[in-house]
Design a protein around this motif. Structure first.
Motif, PDB file in Angstrom:
ATOM      1  N   ASP A   1       1.076  -1.398  -0.175  1.00  0.00           N
ATOM      2  CA  ASP A   1      -0.154  -0.184  -0.058  1.00  0.00           C
ATOM      3  C   ASP A   1       0.781   1.585  -0.094  1.00  0.00           C
ATOM      4  OD1 ASP A   1       0.435  -0.884   2.967  1.00  0.00           O
ATOM      5  OD2 ASP A   1      -0.853  -0.444   3.409  1.00  0.00           O
ATOM      6  N   GLY A   2       2.042   0.950   0.201  1.00  0.00           N
ATOM      7  CA  GLY A   2       3.181   2.400   0.902  1.00  0.00           C
ATOM      8  C   GLY A   2       3.339   2.371  -0.929  1.00  0.00           C
ATOM      9  N   LEU A   3       3.697   1.685  -1.864  1.00  0.00           N
ATOM     10  CA  LEU A   3       4.176   1.665  -2.615  1.00  0.00           C
ATOM     11  C   LEU A   3       3.543   2.173  -4.267  1.00  0.00           C
ATOM     12  CD1 LEU A   3       6.682   0.690  -4.309  1.00  0.00           C
ATOM     13  CD2 LEU A   3       5.224  -0.949  -4.902  1.00  0.00           C
ATOM     14  N   PHE A   4       1.885   1.395  -3.672  1.00  0.00           N
ATOM     15  CA  PHE A   4       1.138   3.252  -4.402  1.00  0.00           C
ATOM     16  C   PHE A   4       0.558   3.755  -3.954  1.00  0.00           C
ATOM     17  CE2 PHE A   4       0.551  -2.016  -6.090  1.00  0.00           C
ATOM     18  CZ  PHE A   4       0.534  -1.525  -7.248  1.00  0.00           C
ATOM     19  N   ASP A   5       0.628   4.180  -2.997  1.00  0.00           N
ATOM     20  CA  ASP A   5      -0.075   5.491  -2.150  1.00  0.00           C
ATOM     21  C   ASP A   5       1.023   6.124  -2.701  1.00  0.00           C
ATOM     22  OD1 ASP A   5      -1.807   4.603  -0.867  1.00  0.00           O
ATOM     23  OD2 ASP A   5      -0.827   4.532   1.470  1.00  0.00           O
ATOM     24  N   ALA A   6       2.218   6.213  -2.703  1.00  0.00           N
ATOM     25  CA  ALA A   6       3.610   7.446  -2.937  1.00  0.00           C
ATOM     26  C   ALA A   6       3.795   7.207  -4.300  1.00  0.00           C
ATOM     27  CB  ALA A   6       4.996   6.410  -2.912  1.00  0.00           C
ATOM     28  N   ALA A   7       3.460   6.127  -5.648  1.00  0.00           N
ATOM     29  CA  ALA A   7       3.448   5.964  -6.915  1.00  0.00           C
ATOM     30  C   ALA A   7       2.703   7.083  -7.124  1.00  0.00           C
ATOM     31  CB  ALA A   7       3.491   5.056  -7.352  1.00  0.00           C
ATOM     32  N   GLN A   8       0.555   7.190  -6.629  1.00  0.00           N
ATOM     33  CA  GLN A   8      -0.214   8.183  -7.119  1.00  0.00           C
ATOM     34  C   GLN A   8       0.297   9.512  -6.547  1.00  0.00           C
ATOM     35  OE1 GLN A   8      -3.238   5.697  -5.375  1.00  0.00           O
ATOM     36  NE2 GLN A   8      -4.096   6.063  -6.873  1.00  0.00           N
ATOM     37  N   THR A   9       0.709   9.866  -5.297  1.00  0.00           N
ATOM     38  CA  THR A   9       0.781  10.991  -4.459  1.00  0.00           C
ATOM     39  C   THR A   9       2.160  11.325  -5.922  1.00  0.00           C
ATOM     40  OG1 THR A   9       1.016  10.245  -2.326  1.00  0.00           O
ATOM     41  CG2 THR A   9       1.769  12.257  -3.079  1.00  0.00           C
ATOM     42  N   LEU A  10       3.232  10.637  -6.538  1.00  0.00           N
ATOM     43  CA  LEU A  10       4.254  11.936  -7.080  1.00  0.00           C
ATOM     44  C   LEU A  10       2.993  12.061  -8.575  1.00  0.00           C
ATOM     45  CD1 LEU A  10       7.244   9.220  -6.533  1.00  0.00           C
ATOM     46  CD2 LEU A  10       7.454  11.703  -5.832  1.00  0.00           C
ATOM     47  N   ALA A  11       2.063  11.339  -8.994  1.00  0.00           N
ATOM     48  CA  ALA A  11       2.263  11.208 -10.020  1.00  0.00           C
ATOM     49  C   ALA A  11       0.695  12.643 -10.007  1.00  0.00           C
ATOM     50  CB  ALA A  11       1.197  10.262 -10.708  1.00  0.00           C
TER      51      ALA A  11
ATOM     52  N   THR B   1      -4.667  15.474   0.993  1.00  0.00           N
ATOM     53  CA  THR B   1      -5.947  15.985   2.350  1.00  0.00           C
ATOM     54  C   THR B   1      -6.004  14.471   2.520  1.00  0.00           C
ATOM     55  OG1 THR B   1      -7.000  14.934   0.028  1.00  0.00           O
ATOM     56  CG2 THR B   1      -7.215  16.975   0.676  1.00  0.00           C
ATOM     57  N   ALA B   2      -7.059  13.789   4.146  1.00  0.00           N
ATOM     58  CA  ALA B   2      -7.479  12.568   4.098  1.00  0.00           C
ATOM     59  C   ALA B   2      -8.813  12.907   4.834  1.00  0.00           C
ATOM     60  CB  ALA B   2      -6.055  12.495   5.961  1.00  0.00           C
ATOM     61  N   TRP B   3     -10.165  12.078   3.895  1.00  0.00           N
ATOM     62  CA  TRP B   3     -10.978  12.594   4.628  1.00  0.00           C
ATOM     63  C   TRP B   3     -11.615  10.786   5.311  1.00  0.00           C
ATOM     64  CZ3 TRP B   3     -10.446  17.337   3.478  1.00  0.00           C
ATOM     65  CH2 TRP B   3     -11.425  18.067   3.359  1.00  0.00           C
TER      66      TRP B   3
ATOM     67  N   SER C   1      -7.029   7.620   6.025  1.00  0.00           N
ATOM     68  CA  SER C   1      -6.152   8.125   7.453  1.00  0.00           C
ATOM     69  C   SER C   1      -5.325   9.390   7.240  1.00  0.00           C
ATOM     70  CB  SER C   1      -5.998   6.759   7.825  1.00  0.00           C
ATOM     71  OG  SER C   1      -4.592   6.096   7.182  1.00  0.00           O
ATOM     72  N   ALA C   2      -5.206   9.972   8.430  1.00  0.00           N
ATOM     73  CA  ALA C   2      -4.123  11.006   8.499  1.00  0.00           C
ATOM     74  C   ALA C   2      -2.945  10.134   8.614  1.00  0.00           C
ATOM     75  CB  ALA C   2      -4.452  11.816  10.449  1.00  0.00           C
ATOM     76  N   ASP C   3      -2.222   8.482   8.805  1.00  0.00           N
ATOM     77  CA  ASP C   3      -1.550   8.419   8.953  1.00  0.00           C
ATOM     78  C   ASP C   3      -1.163   8.248   7.842  1.00  0.00           C
ATOM     79  OD1 ASP C   3       1.238   6.945  10.708  1.00  0.00           O
ATOM     80  OD2 ASP C   3       0.119   5.268   9.698  1.00  0.00           O
ATOM     81  N   GLN C   4      -1.647   7.036   6.401  1.00  0.00           N
ATOM     82  CA  GLN C   4      -1.445   7.496   5.600  1.00  0.00           C
ATOM     83  C   GLN C   4      -1.037   8.281   4.789  1.00  0.00           C
ATOM     84  OE1 GLN C   4      -4.384   5.411   3.167  1.00  0.00           O
ATOM     85  NE2 GLN C   4      -3.651   4.226   1.734  1.00  0.00           N
ATOM     86  N   ALA C   5      -1.717   9.487   5.029  1.00  0.00           N
ATOM     87  CA  ALA C   5      -1.460  10.605   4.745  1.00  0.00           C
ATOM     88  C   ALA C   5       0.617  10.877   5.145  1.00  0.00           C
ATOM     89  CB  ALA C   5      -2.339  11.832   4.535  1.00  0.00           C
TER      90      ALA C   5
END
Length: 901
Positions: free
Chosen positions: A286-296, A415-417, A440-444
């Motif tokens: 999940d960190g891999l895809f979170d980072a990928a989407q954020t970087l994109a 954003t973290a809703w 979640s805020a932690d994920q953000a």
């Protein structure tokens, strides 16, 4: 390394399946179902001897019976049959094959090696490219092509996922399906007998369908190819990597104890390599895809790790802050001016601190205005909005207002809703607007820290290093001779005096040392050196003389040396009767009262070559365990970054009782060690401990050097160092002496001045249009910081009127990964026309291109640039006119002899 024929592999227009079958569970059956179920529009041609039709498609008896030559052949037969099948396919003109058949894992190491050689010979790579064996295949959703035996399909998207592990693919596909993630490619690499990570990175790095690249890596076969491709790809798009570090190291160590040939790789070395290549390493899927989407969705680079948090719930804001601090981030300290503006915005109803705690009924307009205030604060690098759902208030409407307003904001806002239901709809609003959003805020916070780390890694690719001191001229000849003599004598290590001589030859200050074979000679040596001295026992069986009382310091007279030597012999013989005593080492005391004790060591990593370790030294080194590592080669900036990753760095920067250490001298010492390993590959290990460092510089007290004859198997650096051997001096027609040499990162300041001295017309000719003059550091770093494996830039430099080096001209080439073709460009200072400089630079780059075996040297110029066309004709280029693009194309066959001027 080559991208030749990879288009046939990953973008095929037709596919043949060798070994297709109706047998359930068989790879040939699963593959056919996936191919036909995916909706691929090209012809699929199953080859089978036991079925008339498979998945509704008529079969063919053998390869020769295929009605047309397929772009891609997928072989699902036992691997023993594959060499013969590859030969048949190659003769029919097939350019790519994927080996899906089972059995590779069950083979012995010898059997795998034999089969691999047979497969490569049969395919004659790169005439035919091979994916696998032990691969699940690949998926290209944009073509509706599922050429894999994976249990799940993949949705179309902009992320490429490449995995060494076949078992990891289903896990990622399942996770992506649950989280609505799409892919441009999903590739299972398998055993990589032909296709490597470097090949795939080169292909995906220029693929317009791919916005970011994700890798799952356990091992690297060719470090230089990998690093070269990774550094090139990460300049164009985000490259993220996940590698099972400590767990993999433990498993491989256990396997090696059981006789397995897999070597345990130091995970820390991989970490450094990924960072040096500008990639981002993450730990979870999940960190891999979170980072990928954020970087994109990143609109501007993240400036640092200082985060401002806005939350409509105090506990939610504090939870986010805790996660930030625990991950090494910083709560942004907002200025008094910002506090005043926020106080006015919230009418005093807020906590007046970061996290910014606001009311549960805060509107989207107020959120947006708060963000605008915070991002103008110089102490804030990014803003996180945390929203807690409350009954009666629409989080979707708030999200829509914020998303609309953020389109005009170029800085990073996350954003973290929190929650599900309506919060899920709000997150979709942000996703559609290209704004990073999380459950979640932690994920953000985790994603933000990934962004900060990614930016630091990118800076390692684009940072301008400080200039090297001009007086650093190592005596390589003397050092090599010392090592050669020792190897001739059959020694595996240098004695301490020889070790010190080698270090001294590379400019490292060392204390004077003498060897004595008896107590009498030790006294003579002490008298010659001058007391006080240190006395140390010498024995091949005693690696740590401290442990047996074999070291005594501060002997202030020859009489003390005599007495101490006698007592030391008695003590050591009693404790280690098995040890052969060769004599003593006598060393002049180099104690510095205010110095820090450090260490520098270097060794050969089996994957990435020479690695340098630096940290807290002295007798407490193993207890403190404070160190960081870096890859060779180093420059001043990389050396400084290495030092900064240790805990002792804070002390080196100065304390109330101690002045700061001479960091420049310490960085130079690291570079000198780096250069030593580049120049003398027979040195396989070096340990300097202690290394004294204070405000006056550094001093090496102890040094151990291990050596080994390497012949043709000398370790190759993972990153090609500055090619000093390509430097040469020339004389222009006006008698001016000029140096032609490869460009270096520290040439950046002079390059600004150089471009200012090129006329607008010459710039237009070079760049095919009007060029802005406001080059920034990011632009200039691409000019001056090059990958010597992939590109070359020779500059002409000379000493200017004020005694400062100046750049007079530059010629560049960018070479394809397979070395088939290099594209050139040339530019000289406008006031130097007619001096012959252009011809000299052109001649230099042609010779270089020919010597590295590149086939074609090509370039383009404008129709009106007659001077460039004339110069190209002079050197034998073929000139052709491209009226469609309004350009003149120049082409030289470098395999032919260079024509004389």
């Amino acid at each position: 390394m080559s991208v030749v024929n990879l288009g046939f592999l990953f973008q095929p227009r037709s596919v043949a399946v060798i070994g297709a079958t109706n047998e359930p569970g068989n790879p040939g059956n699963i593959l056919m179902r996936n191919l036909m179920g995916g909706g691929f529009l090209g012809p699929v041609m199953p080859v089978s001897t036991d079925a008339e039709a498979i998945s509704g498609v008529l079969t063919y008896k053998d390869v020769e019976a295929l009605p047309k030559v397929p772009d891609l052949a997928i072989i699902c037969r036992p691997l023993a049959e594959c060499p013969e099948l590859l030969i048949k396919l190659r003769k029919r003109g097939v350019k790519a094959a994927a080996l899906i058949g089972p059995g590779f894992s069950e083979m012995t190491e010898m059997e795998r090696g034999k089969l691999s050689r047979e497969l490569l010979k049969a395919a004659n790579s790169p005439q035919m490219r091979i994916l696998g064996p032990k691969s699940l295949g690949f998926i290209n959703p944009s073509l509706n092509l599922n050429a894999s035996i994976a249990p799940l399909p993949a949705k179309a998207g902009k992320i490429a996922f490449v995995s060494q592990s076949d078992s990891f693919i289903p896990t990622v596909l399942d996770w992506a399906h649950t989280n609505d993630i799409g892919f441009s490619h999903v590739i299972s690499m398998g055993s990589r007998i032909d296709l490597t990570f470097g090949d795939v990175l080169d292909y995906l790095g220029s693929d317009s369908q791919t916005r970011s690249i994700l890798l799952y890596i356990e091992s690297i076969n060719d470090a230089r190819d990998f690093m070269s491709a990774a550094r090139a790809a990460s300049r164009n798009k985000p490259v993220l990597v996940i590698r099972p570090g400590l767990a993999l190291q433990q498993v491989t160590q256990e396997l090696s104890q059981l006789g397995n040939t897999m070597n345990a790789r130091a995970d820390e070395v991989f970490d450094v390599a990924f960072r040096r290549a500008g990639m981002l390493r993450v730990q979870t899927i999940d960190g891999l895809f979170d980072a990928a989407q954020t970087l994109a969705s990143l609109r501007q680079p993240v400036r640092g790790n200082r985060l401002a948090i806005i939350a409509n719930g105090t506990s939610a804001g504090l939870t986010a802050a805790d996660g930030l601090i625990s991950r090494g981030g910083k709560l942004a300290k907002i200025s008094d001016e910002t506090i005043e503006k926020l106080d006015k915005l919230f009418a005093g109803r807020w906590g007046k601190a970061n996290p910014v705690s606001v009311g549960f009924d805060t509107s989207g307009e107020i959120y947006l205005e708060a963000v605008k205030i915070l991002i103008k604060d110089k102490g804030v690098d990014a803003v996180l909005i945390v929203n807690v759902p409350f009954s009666g208030f629409s989080g979707v409407e708030t999200a829509e207002t914020i998303a609309k307003g953020l389109k005009k904001i170029r800085r990073m806002v996350l954003t973290a809703w929190l929650g599900s239901g309506m919060s899920r709809k709000a997150r979709k609003v942000f996703s559609f607007a290209g704004i990073p959003t999380y459950e979640s805020a932690d994920q953000a916070v985790r994603a933000f820290m990934y962004m900060a780390e990614y930016q630091r890694n990118q800076e390692l690719l684009t940072e301008t290093p400080d200039s090297l001191p001009s007086d650093f001229f190592p005596d390589t000849t003397s050092a090599r001779e010392i090592v050669r003599k020792a190897l001739t004598q059959g020694r595996e290590s240098l004695n301490e005096p020889d070790s010190h001589k080698v270090l001294a030859a590379y400019g490292l200050p060392v204390v004077e040392t003498k060897i004595a074979v008896s107590a009498r000679e030790a006294v003579i040596a002490a008298d010659e050196l001058g007391c006080p001295v240190a006395l140390k026992i010498r024995s091949p069986q005693i690696s740590q003389p401290y442990d047996v009382g074999g070291v005594v310091l501060d002997l202030d007279s020859p009489e003390k040396v005599w007495e101490t030597a006698a007592n030391m012999l008695t003590r050591v013989n009693r404790q280690r009767p098995d040890a052969y005593i060769e004599g003593f080492t006598v060393q002049k005391m180099g104690r510095r009262s205010r110095a820090h004790e450090l260490f520098i060591s270097a060794s050969i990593d089996p994957t990435f070559g020479p690695i340098i370790h630096f940290g807290h030294g002295g007798m407490t080194r193993e207890v403190v365990r404070d160190q960081a590592i870096a890859m060779v080669p180093l420059n001043m900036s990389l050396a400084r970054e290495l030092i900064s990753r240790t805990r002792i760095f804070r002390l080196l920067s100065g304390t109330p009782t101690q002045p700061p250490v001479d960091i420049e001298d310490l960085c130079l010492t690291l570079i000198q060690v780096s250069q030593l390993f580049i120049d003398i590959p027979q040195i396989v290990h070096l340990d300097i401990n202690p290394l004294y460092a204070d405000d006056t510089g550094v001093l090496a007290l102890g040094a151990k050097v291990r050596i080994a004859e390497c012949g043709e198997n000398c370790p190759e650096l993972a990153i090609r160092p500055y090619p000093r051997e390509l430097e040469e001096c020339v004389v222009l027609r006006d008698s001016r002496q000029v140096t032609l040499r490869p460009i270096r990162p520290e040439d950046e300041p002079a390059h600004y001045v150089f471009l200012d001295q090129v006329s607008d017309e010459d710039m237009r000719m070079r760049f095919f249009g009007v060029v802005r003059r406001d080059f920034d550091h990011k632009d200039m770093s691409r000019f001056t910081q090059i990958n010597y494996d992939r590109e070359m830039a020779f500059i002409a430099t000379a000493i200017g009127p004020k005694g400062i080096p100046e750049t007079l001209g530059v010629v560049r080439t960018s070479t394809k990964p397979d070395n088939s073709e290099a594209e050139f460009a040339i530019l000289i200072r406008s006031d130097l026309t007619g001096t012959g400089l252009g011809s000299m630079l052109f001649h230099k780059i042609i010779r270089y291109t020919r010597e590295r075996g590149t086939h074609w040297l090509v370039g383009q110029t404008l129709f009106e640039n007659k001077a460039m066309q004339g110069l190209a004709r002079k050197f034998g280029f073929e000139i052709s006119e491209n009226y469609e693009e309004d350009l003149v194309e120049m082409r030289l066959d470098c395999s032919k002899d260079l024509e004389k001027e």
